[in-house]
Design a protein around this motif. Structure first.
Motif, mmCIF file in Angstrom:
data_model
loop_
_atom_site.group_PDB
_atom_site.id
_atom_site.type_symbol
_atom_site.label_atom_id
_atom_site.label_comp_id
_atom_site.label_asym_id
_atom_site.label_seq_id
_atom_site.Cartn_x
_atom_site.Cartn_y
_atom_site.Cartn_z
ATOM 1 N N LEU A 12 0.827 -1.216 0.000
ATOM 2 C CA LEU A 12 0.000 0.000 0.000
ATOM 3 C C LEU A 12 0.861 1.265 0.000
ATOM 4 C CD1 LEU A 12 -2.927 -1.238 2.258
ATOM 5 C CD2 LEU A 12 -2.947 -0.873 -0.218
ATOM 6 N N HIS A 78 -6.172 -12.205 3.222
ATOM 7 C CA HIS A 78 -6.581 -13.509 2.716
ATOM 8 C C HIS A 78 -5.705 -14.654 3.225
ATOM 9 C CE1 HIS A 78 -8.534 -10.614 0.163
ATOM 10 N NE2 HIS A 78 -7.380 -10.215 -0.341
ATOM 11 N N ILE A 102 -13.337 -6.519 -2.806
ATOM 12 C CA ILE A 102 -12.624 -7.810 -2.862
ATOM 13 C C ILE A 102 -13.535 -8.945 -3.352
ATOM 14 C CG2 ILE A 102 -10.831 -7.209 -1.183
ATOM 15 C CD1 ILE A 102 -12.362 -8.767 0.965
HETATM 16 C C1 DQA Z 1 -6.789 -4.542 -0.944
HETATM 17 C C2 DQA Z 1 -7.363 -5.808 -1.585
HETATM 18 C C3 DQA Z 1 -6.412 -6.993 -1.424
HETATM 19 O O1 DQA Z 1 -6.953 -8.156 -2.025
HETATM 20 C C4 DQA Z 1 -5.073 -6.694 -2.070
HETATM 21 O O2 DQA Z 1 -4.168 -7.749 -1.843
HETATM 22 C C5 DQA Z 1 -4.504 -5.387 -1.656
HETATM 23 C C6 DQA Z 1 -5.388 -4.241 -1.456
HETATM 24 C C7 DQA Z 1 -7.668 -3.306 -1.208
HETATM 25 O O3 DQA Z 1 -7.491 -2.309 -0.494
HETATM 26 O O4 DQA Z 1 -8.482 -3.309 -2.133
HETATM 27 O O5 DQA Z 1 -3.283 -5.229 -1.568
HETATM 28 O O6 DQA Z 1 -6.741 -4.740 0.470
#
Ligand code: DQA
Length: 143
Positions: A12, A78, A102
């Motif tokens: 992030l 996950h 998600i």
């Molecule tokens: C996330 C969704 C997750 O599946 C993904 O691995 C991310 C970002 C989101 O903010 O949409 O890194 O958490």
């Protein structure tokens, strides 16, 4: 003044550069600024962390003196029994947020190990997920 710990999981830190069609063009610094302003307006303070390391997130949850946690666990959503157990052991109100929806993505993203130990989950509203999430958490903590 009550404190909220804001945790951003792996990758992030790349927001604004990473898969902008999915995650948008806003940077993590910009998002943190808006979260912080919202908290300030409601007389809360925030502490922010971003980490790509599961154990660092587990340690931070264990040590925090915050009243609540806003977390985007990113990919660890996950996979991480360790982060789920840390939140469960800590037992302070936690809101899970995701920028993307998600449940509208690959099958492996449909399961959150964190959701069962969170107050609730907000998913799919872009950076607004964070703002909705902190609002929900502040409301809960203010009650
Ligand atoms: C996330 C969704 C997750 O599946 C993904 O691995 C991310 C970002 C989101 O903010 O949409 O890194 O958490």
């Amino acid at each position: 003044m009550k404190k909220i710990l804001v945790i951003h999981g792996p990758n992030l830190d790349l927001l604004g550069k990473r898969e902008t069609d999915i995650y948008g063009r806003e940077t993590l610094a910009g998002i943190n600024e808006e979260i912080g302003e919202s908290a300030k307006r409601n007389n809360f303070t925030c502490e922010f962390m971003q980490s790509n390391h599961e154990g660092d997130i587990v340690d931070k949850i264990g040590k925090t003196d915050a009243s609540g946690i806003l977390i985007n666990p990113a990919a660890y959503t996950h996979t991480s029994v360790a982060i789920r157990d840390a939140l469960s052991a800590k037992g302070i109100p936690t809101v899970e947020v995701h920028i993307s929806n998600i449940y509208a993505r690959e099958g492996f993203r449909h399961k959150s190990l964190i959701a069962p130990v969170a107050l609730g989950q907000i998913s799919g509203f872009g950076k607004r997920s964070y703002l909705l999430g902190i609002d929900a958490l502040m409301n809960f903590l203010g009650e």
